[in-house]
Motif scaffolding. Structure first.
Motif, PDB file in Angstrom:
ATOM      1  N   VAL A  68      69.305  71.142  44.772  1.00  0.00           N
ATOM      2  CA  VAL A  68      68.954  72.553  44.630  1.00  0.00           C
ATOM      3  C   VAL A  68      69.113  73.210  45.995  1.00  0.00           C
ATOM      4  N   VAL A  69      69.893  74.286  46.046  1.00  0.00           N
ATOM      5  CA  VAL A  69      70.162  75.002  47.289  1.00  0.00           C
ATOM      6  C   VAL A  69      69.274  76.238  47.350  1.00  0.00           C
ATOM      7  N   LEU A  70      68.624  76.448  48.493  1.00  0.00           N
ATOM      8  CA  LEU A  70      67.812  77.643  48.731  1.00  0.00           C
ATOM      9  C   LEU A  70      68.619  78.589  49.610  1.00  0.00           C
ATOM     10  N   ARG A  71      68.979  79.742  49.068  1.00  0.00           N
ATOM     11  CA  ARG A  71      69.777  80.723  49.787  1.00  0.00           C
ATOM     12  C   ARG A  71      68.912  81.908  50.179  1.00  0.00           C
ATOM     13  N   TYR A  79      68.122  76.095  53.220  1.00  0.00           N
ATOM     14  CA  TYR A  79      67.650  74.726  53.022  1.00  0.00           C
ATOM     15  C   TYR A  79      68.194  74.229  51.694  1.00  0.00           C
ATOM     16  N   TYR A  80      68.133  72.938  51.500  1.00  0.00           N
ATOM     17  CA  TYR A  80      68.411  72.373  50.192  1.00  0.00           C
ATOM     18  C   TYR A  80      67.615  71.088  50.041  1.00  0.00           C
ATOM     19  N   LEU A 172      58.896  73.098  58.753  1.00  0.00           N
ATOM     20  CA  LEU A 172      58.112  73.499  57.589  1.00  0.00           C
ATOM     21  C   LEU A 172      56.622  73.529  57.872  1.00  0.00           C
ATOM     22  N   VAL A 173      56.191  73.054  59.027  1.00  0.00           N
ATOM     23  CA  VAL A 173      54.784  73.136  59.393  1.00  0.00           C
ATOM     24  C   VAL A 173      54.414  74.559  59.789  1.00  0.00           C
ATOM     25  N   GLN A 174      55.411  75.375  60.097  1.00  0.00           N
ATOM     26  CA  GLN A 174      55.174  76.757  60.493  1.00  0.00           C
ATOM     27  C   GLN A 174      54.995  77.641  59.262  1.00  0.00           C
ATOM     28  N   TRP A 179      57.421  78.607  52.536  1.00  0.00           N
ATOM     29  CA  TRP A 179      57.978  78.962  51.239  1.00  0.00           C
ATOM     30  C   TRP A 179      58.915  77.883  50.718  1.00  0.00           C
ATOM     31  N   VAL A 180      59.496  77.086  51.617  1.00  0.00           N
ATOM     32  CA  VAL A 180      60.414  76.028  51.183  1.00  0.00           C
ATOM     33  C   VAL A 180      59.662  74.984  50.351  1.00  0.00           C
ATOM     34  N   ILE A 181      58.497  74.582  50.828  1.00  0.00           N
ATOM     35  CA  ILE A 181      57.700  73.603  50.088  1.00  0.00           C
ATOM     36  C   ILE A 181      57.247  74.188  48.756  1.00  0.00           C
TER      37      ILE A 181
END
Length: 266
Positions: A68-71, A79-80, A172-174, A179-181
């Motif tokens: 899954v690609v996050l655009r 991210y993906y 991703l800790v920031q 939102w990615v998680i």
């Protein structure tokens, strides 16, 4: 910090939901529309502003497959994440350069077997998620609404709890990258819905696309019929007079009735 992934009533045309803070403030809204050219995409926005979209690279019979690609809002991959074979909700999350920034593991704790743990590449915890809410002492009450459980065909409800700032080197800790998680957890919710048969399944989506493809054909047929009727009004078909032979027609449209034999002037 906690984010609650709530759902909205789904229909034949779309699924939708929101991400909310514990006090009920809407952070992000999402929608999956089945009448688009890419019905597998999930679009995330705030008010009328597009934020990002999640696009599975493989979509088959209403199920998520592979990557899954996050655009971002302009369509650039940010991210993906990719499912690990044989693991329930097990994903590796990558940045655009292909570096692993986080991993998810389900059933990683004997005390909380339904929790989904997110760690960085070194194994340091980043966040934890659970459906319908992250387990906590009962004195703190429940964090989901009963009406959410009663929605027929709704997407599974999840809650994400982020840990505080640690020594992790993962971006991703920031807060600006959390939102990615949450997007990965939302994918898990859609997997739950597809697996249970709730909501709009792949078969219903295919029927929706079939109906969408029939609409232009029906419109074209109606347009052709309208043109035919208009032509008939402007250029009506000439009719032969009674008793006349249509083969004896003059250039002016009148029918020439032949004289009988023996008539005067014959």
């Amino acid at each position: 910090a906690r984010v609650q992934l709530r759902t909205r009533p789904s229909s034949v045309f779309q699924r939708e939901g929101v991400w909310e803070s514990p006090d009920g403030a809407t952070l992000i809204s999402w929608v999956q529309q089945f009448f688009r050219l890419s019905p597998e995409k999930v679009y995330y926005s705030r008010n009328s502003d597009s934020l990002f979209e999640a696009e599975p690279t493989e979509w088959f019979e209403g199920e998520w497959r592979d990557t899954v690609v996050l655009r971002d809002c302009v369509g650039v991959p940010a991210y993906y994440f990719r499912a690990r074979p044989g693991e329930s909700y097990g994903f590796d999350i990558f940045d655009r350069s292909g570096h692993v920034v986080a991993r998810s593991r389900f059933n990683s704790s004997a005390y909380f077997p339904k929790q989904l743990l997110f760690t960085d590449a070194e194994g340091d915890p980043l966040a934890v998620a659970e459906s319908p809410t992250v387990m906590r002492p009962s004195s703190m009450g429940r964090t989901w609404r009963q009406e959410d459980d009663d929605l027929v065909g709704a997407v599974t409800i999840w809650e994400v709890m982020f840990y505080g700032v640690t020594h992790s080197s993962s971006p991703l800790v920031q807060a600006q990258h959390r939102w990615v998680i949450a997007a990965v957890v939302q994918t898990c919710a859609l997997i739950d819905t597809a697996g249970s048969g709730a909501g709009t399944s792949g078969a219903v989506s295919a029927c929706a696309w079939l109906l969408a493809s029939l609409v232009p054909l029906a419109f074209a047929a109606a347009l052709v019929e309208a043109c035919r009727r208009n032509h008939a009004l402007v250029y009506p078909a000439a009719k032969a007079e009674e008793g006349g032979n249509p083969f004896f027609r003059s250039v002016y449209g009148s029918v020439l009735v032949p004289r009988p034999r023996g008539a005067a002037g014959s």
